[in-house]
Structure formats: C-alpha cells, structure tokens
Design a protein around this motif. Sequence first.
Motif, PDB file in Angstrom:
ATOM      1  N   ALA A 737      -2.658  25.666   8.831  1.00  0.00           N
ATOM      2  CA  ALA A 737      -3.217  24.758   9.829  1.00  0.00           C
ATOM      3  C   ALA A 737      -3.126  23.301   9.385  1.00  0.00           C
ATOM      4  CB  ALA A 737      -4.683  25.127  10.095  1.00  0.00           C
ATOM      5  N   ASN A 738      -2.979  23.069   8.088  1.00  0.00           N
ATOM      6  CA  ASN A 738      -2.892  21.701   7.569  1.00  0.00           C
ATOM      7  C   ASN A 738      -1.469  21.249   7.269  1.00  0.00           C
ATOM      8  OD1 ASN A 738      -5.647  21.687   7.682  1.00  0.00           O
ATOM      9  ND2 ASN A 738      -5.980  21.193   5.532  1.00  0.00           N
ATOM     10  N   ASP A 739      -0.494  22.139   7.367  1.00  0.00           N
ATOM     11  CA  ASP A 739       0.873  21.814   6.939  1.00  0.00           C
ATOM     12  C   ASP A 739       1.859  22.051   8.072  1.00  0.00           C
ATOM     13  OD1 ASP A 739       0.419  21.280   3.992  1.00  0.00           O
ATOM     14  OD2 ASP A 739      -0.455  23.287   4.183  1.00  0.00           O
ATOM     15  N   VAL A 740       2.280  20.943   8.698  1.00  0.00           N
ATOM     16  CA  VAL A 740       3.252  20.990   9.780  1.00  0.00           C
ATOM     17  C   VAL A 740       4.652  20.829   9.184  1.00  0.00           C
ATOM     18  CG1 VAL A 740       4.019  19.945  11.938  1.00  0.00           C
ATOM     19  CG2 VAL A 740       1.572  20.027  11.383  1.00  0.00           C
ATOM     20  N   GLU A 741       5.510  21.823   9.408  1.00  0.00           N
ATOM     21  CA  GLU A 741       6.858  21.810   8.843  1.00  0.00           C
ATOM     22  C   GLU A 741       7.887  21.212   9.794  1.00  0.00           C
ATOM     23  OE1 GLU A 741       7.237  22.561   5.812  1.00  0.00           O
ATOM     24  OE2 GLU A 741       5.403  23.670   5.343  1.00  0.00           O
ATOM     25  N   ALA A 742       7.682  21.369  11.082  1.00  0.00           N
ATOM     26  CA  ALA A 742       8.604  20.830  12.089  1.00  0.00           C
ATOM     27  C   ALA A 742       7.878  20.794  13.417  1.00  0.00           C
ATOM     28  CB  ALA A 742       9.862  21.695  12.197  1.00  0.00           C
ATOM     29  N   LYS A 743       8.266  19.880  14.296  1.00  0.00           N
ATOM     30  CA  LYS A 743       7.616  19.840  15.602  1.00  0.00           C
ATOM     31  C   LYS A 743       8.579  19.343  16.670  1.00  0.00           C
ATOM     32  CE  LYS A 743       5.277  15.425  14.574  1.00  0.00           C
ATOM     33  NZ  LYS A 743       3.938  14.780  14.481  1.00  0.00           N
ATOM     34  N   ALA A 744       8.298  19.764  17.897  1.00  0.00           N
ATOM     35  CA  ALA A 744       9.088  19.366  19.059  1.00  0.00           C
ATOM     36  C   ALA A 744       8.138  19.275  20.244  1.00  0.00           C
ATOM     37  CB  ALA A 744      10.205  20.372  19.329  1.00  0.00           C
ATOM     38  N   THR A 745       8.579  18.651  21.301  1.00  0.00           N
ATOM     39  CA  THR A 745       7.735  18.490  22.479  1.00  0.00           C
ATOM     40  C   THR A 745       8.380  19.138  23.693  1.00  0.00           C
ATOM     41  OG1 THR A 745       8.719  16.341  22.984  1.00  0.00           O
ATOM     42  CG2 THR A 745       6.721  16.354  21.629  1.00  0.00           C
ATOM     43  N   ALA A 746       7.541  19.430  24.660  1.00  0.00           N
ATOM     44  CA  ALA A 746       8.025  19.985  25.929  1.00  0.00           C
ATOM     45  C   ALA A 746       7.096  19.537  27.041  1.00  0.00           C
ATOM     46  CB  ALA A 746       8.093  21.502  25.874  1.00  0.00           C
ATOM     47  N   LYS A 747       7.665  19.224  28.163  1.00  0.00           N
ATOM     48  CA  LYS A 747       6.894  18.822  29.323  1.00  0.00           C
ATOM     49  C   LYS A 747       6.476  20.076  30.087  1.00  0.00           C
ATOM     50  CE  LYS A 747       6.867  15.496  33.133  1.00  0.00           C
ATOM     51  NZ  LYS A 747       7.670  14.479  33.868  1.00  0.00           N
TER      52      LYS A 747
END
Length: 770
Positions: A737-747
């Motif tokens: 929960a504290n470690d974000v490895e990659a992220k992307a967005t979507a509408k």
Amino acid sequence: MKTVAVVALCGYSICVSAQQLKADNIDEVINAMTLEEKCHLVLGCGMHFNDEAKFPGTAGSTFGITRLGIPETYCADSQQGLRMDSKRAWDHKDYYPTDFVASMTLASTWDREAAYKVGKGIGNEVKEFGLDWILSPSMNLIRNVLCGRNHEYYSEDPYLSGTIAAGYVNGVQSEGTAACPKHFIANNQETNRSNNISQMSQRALREIYLKAFEIMIKESNPWTIMTSYNKLNGPYAVQNHELLTTIVRDEWGWKGMYVSDWGGGDNAVAAMQAGNDMLQPGNDKQYQDILAAVKNGQLSIDVLNANVKRILEYIVKTHNFKGYKALSNPDLKAHAQVVREVGADGIVLLSNNGILPLTGKKVALFGCTSYDWISGGSGFGGTSVGHYTVSLIEGLRNAGYEVYKPLISLYTKHIADEEKRLFPEGRPQFSLQPPARAEEKQLTADEMNAAIAGSDVAIITLGRKSGEAADRPESDFYLKEGEKQLIKAVSEAYHTKGKKVVVLLDICSPIDVASWQDQVDALVCTWQGGQESGFAVADVLSGKVNPSGKLPMTFAIKYGDAYADKNFPANVDDKTLGAMFMWGRNKDDDKKREPQANIDYTNYEEDIYVGYRYFDSFGKPVAYPFGFGLSYTTFSYENLSCSVDGDVITVKIDVKNTGSRAGRNVVELFVAAPNSKKLNKPEKELRNYAKTKLLQPGKTETITMTVSVEDLASFNEKASAWKTDAGVYTFMICSSANDVEAKATAKVKAWTKKVHNVMQPNVKLNLLKR
C-alpha cells in the motif's frame, strides 16, 4: 400419502408410506409435512459432544423425517479443517482430519487458487468422513489487531477477504460439501459478543463490512451462511429482516439457507420472520414458540414454509441425502502436501540483512515457541486435539540443518516445568481461549556462550495464540519482558561474535516489531501454518521456497495508531465481561447496569477508514504496510497499459524476475478516485490482484487484471445509491500500500445504482472524515 405425527426427537420413522423427498418435488413434500415437522426442521438437534453421537465432537445436525425421505445431515467446525473427536467409543480406529493453515496464512498467499485447494481438501474430508456441511469460512474484517478470533479471519480489506473466501467456498463445494461463510455481519469483537451492538454508518456497512460478503456470494454462491451473535444498528443480526432479506436476498439475489450461530439471538419467531431459516443448536422453547406463533397467527405459515423450503433445498444437495458411502479414508498424504505448500507460500519475509536463505548449517533455537509451535487458534475455529504438528526442529533437520542439542534439552525441561506450574491439574482438553503459555527462559552466560560456539546462526521464535469469547488485551500487542530480554541477550551475544539472528513470528495477528526489530538481522512472519508448519518454515528459511507472501493487514508502530483502536475493548476491567460466551450467558444481566461503550455498544467512528485506508489517507507511518512482503529475488514492472471498453477497465503489466533466484510475485492493483480527499474517499483502494507463476531469473509474465466501473463506486447515503463519479482515475501497480511501482490513468464514465435505504444507525455517530 400424508401422515400426521407428533414428533419429539430428532430423526424418527413410522410405517406409513408418504411423499419421498427428491430434488424436484420439494413443494410437494412441504405440503405433506405436518406443522410440527416444519417447526422441528427449522431447529437443530443439539451439539454432538457425547461419546455415543454418530460423529462425536462435531457441531450438530439437522432434523430428519424418515417417512418423507428427509435424512439428518451433519455439520462441523472449523476454519482449519474438520473438527471432531479423534477417538470413538467401542472403535479402535483413529479419526484425524488434516490440520490446514490458519486464515491469515491463507490470505497472505494472495492466491485464489491456494484458497481453492485448501477449501477443496476440507470439503473432501468432510465428505469422506461422512458429514455434509463445514461451518466455514470465517471472514469478518480485521478491524482491530486484538480481536479474539483474528486467527479465523483473512484481512482488513474487503476485496482480499471476499476473493480469498470465494476461492475457499468454491473449493469446499466442488466436493459436494456445503460451505457456511460466517459470521454475518460485523462480528468484529468477542467481548460481549452476544449482546454488543455494532453501530456504524450505512456507508461503512456497505463499503467495508458487507462488501466482503457480497464479493464472496457473487463469486461462489455458498449454499449456506451463518448469521452472527451481535446486534447491528439495533436488532440482532439473526433477527434483522433488512439485513438478511432486503439486502442479501432482494439486492444481491442470493437464494441459500441462513443458519444462526449456535445460541444466537433471543427471539425464534423474529429470526424466522427475518429470513434466518435454521436455529442451532435448537431447543424446546424455540420449538414451542414457533409452533404457537403459527397457530395464533403471529408467524405466517408462508414465512415458515419459505424457511423450510430453503432448508430442503440445502438437504437435497448433501452427501447423506445422495447416499454417499463414506469410508473415513481421505487422501491425508495429498492434503498434507497442500498444507505444506500453502503454508510456505503464506510466509511473509519482513526484513533480511543478508542472512536468508540460511547458508550456515548449524542453528540454535531460542524461545519457547521454537519448541512448542502454534499451528492455529483455540476455540471452535481451532482443530482437533491430538493431531500432529511438524516441529521446527523436525523441519530444519529434514532440510539438512543441525539443531544445537543442549538447548533442546534445556527448553524441553523448562517447558515441562512451566506446564506443571500453569496446569497443576493437567491441561484442559478443550478451551475457547488460548491456554497460558510458558514464560521465556533466560539463559546463563555459560549456556549462551556454548550455544554460540555450537551454531552458525540463532533463530528466536515469538508466539501469540488467540481463541474466542474474549478479546486479547493491549499488552498482548507488545513483547513481554522475558521476550525483550531474550532478544536483547541473544542479539548482543551473537553479534559480538560476528554471527546473526533471525526472528520468526508464529503469531495470530500483528504485534509490535518497531521497538525491537533493529536488534535482529531478519524478521519472518510465519503466521500459523497448520500441521506441516515445521516443513513449511524450513522450506522458506533454506531457500527451497522463495517467500512470496504479502501482509493481508497493516503492522502498526504501536497500539492506538489505528483510529479504530479508540473504539475497541482492549482493556476490559471486568473480566466477566471479557468472557461472555454464547448460550451460557443470561442476556437479561445487561439490563441491570448502564450500557458501557465498547462493551454493550461499539461505535465504528473510523467509518470507512479501516486498516490501510486510514494509515494511507491520513499519512500515518506504519511498521509494515498492507500488502508488504520481500523476496529472495527482485522484480521489475514494465509496459503498464490501461484501456477502457464500455464498463470494464483492463490493466496489463509485464512482471520480470530481475534477480538470481526463481520466485513468484504478487501484483497489487490499487485505484485512486479523482478528488478523493474532497469527496471523503480513501487515498487509494485495492481493486484487484494477481500472483505470477514461478518465474525463472530473467523471465517475464504479462499480468492482466480487470476492474468494472461498478467496482469503483462509493456509497452515497443521501441518494441511497452506489455512485462512480465521472473523471480520471489513477490505476497503480503496487508492491504494498506504500510502494507504487507503476501507474496509469483512465477516464471513467459515471455510474449509479439505487438500493434500499435500510440499516441506518440508531444513534448519532461522530464519524472520521478526511
């Protein structure tokens, strides 16, 4: 042909032909039943704790009506496997089912297939030993680390709890055995569990506590569900029509059978009216009350017939109805292998300063729990007395390690002496709450120096066990003085000689590690892995199995850090209140005193901010976050993509083993809503997860996960509706929960679903908001 008879005992026969129950004639059989037979069928037949019972030591049975071809069916606890007596009167054979892993161990695998395998093994043993129905899985949310039954529960997160429970239920029912998820709902403390009112907002109820059960129901369709002891926003759960019928049957479409927890509720007629079909273990007063209520018009015969129908719909699926010939000979060897594999996969590596996997072959074991391993919990959620547990010593020796012998002798004598001190009249065969455990032994300087000379590494094991009918005190979260002294003494002595120290946590729920973990070189949360524990732990310590477990709950720095801790009976002064046990307590006693907070009622003022939802959203530091777990190898996350097709968002990520050892990895998908703080939503929430296959070094696996627009909804109390706000959502691949490895967005487009405006709290709550 219909025959009228007055029935007084469970299971009877008369010599007149009648309609015989089949899967396709349930309505006809109901029409052929007498009122008295119907009133008996909705009640259990007592607990089977006597030597002459068909299955001694089991929870009970349903009522049989021979003339209508309705057999008795048999049920048993527990979460870790079939609980029954291993010996039977006038029978030389042993009846030892498998002791499977405890719930938090299973949840730590983050593996739906592992849950299915465990459920399937348990379902098979229920079948092969001649029973029909296992009273599990327990799946209440871990709201507080001191809850007495946390060893039976999965997680602080409803999605993880619901999906692991669904895997377990699907496994059980694949064997034709009925599962019984429990305790529905909000049975999050044991103190005064038969009278306590859980008071919460509709939003918290629907988003957190009901959500786990909703996921489980929709993914596994359990044949039965057990209602809980507690009250919810007023009435008992077992007597709550809005809960049992309006939400679960009308909104979710579930058609199975409800059964009460044993002795739950205080009004048999109200339970029938609410839709709770069967009351266990049943008693004559309940029978007389239901019979009289139908005769005087208080209870509609249509309601009773509906209860009876759902019971018969369960019965026609059972092994005993189908005439299965059980031989009491399940494949225990195959099931033991499942326990070993799942137990190892559920172990969580918390820290490692280069000592693991162990290369030195000489080990010294410290701590009483190293020699008295805890395989699971106490109470009815525990397992049968007398079944074997593979010791840590056996596991390590089997893995090729030499265990320092003089300590074995010292601890064996110490534990035996402690046993005599603690139990001068002998240890009880069964206890709801965990029996006292030996105080830690403090070694002399000569004993310590000899151990250092005779070993390459020290292994200290700390143990915590939980049970039911009482919660654990706050002091149980922290180390005892003897444990502190042991860790300090061993660590200083071994480090002086350039040798390292590993600590194993054989625990039922998170404890304090922040205050002392910097004294040791590795910290391994083994949880409680059932009968094969010693093998599973040794598999991980040796590197035969690369640890892949992830925490299903947060390890706080200190007790009180979680907002929910302020509304929990962590320190009950009156110990009689801390041990209120189901049918043994006179509920009228509570009317003689003023209601006490966290005893008679508990206000869930943290609202939706349970576990990581609180720590993450309010920036509260933790010892180890939800979803955390190390490996002996490393992984990279590449080529994240996020696409929307109608109401479904598809997320893909390439996971590559970038280290030198083969291993599995859990991929955690969290989602953050737009304007989450402004809209009083959590910072991010777990919406899916997946576990890779065993990846060899340099190998890659593409993981695909989906999330529906509906999955992103929050509950809007004013509109009495689930709502997904339109906007740009952030999809995060995390290793905790504290470690974000990659992220992307979507509408994402807006979505709304109206539901019934029910289950409102009957008091004003001071709810936490961002």
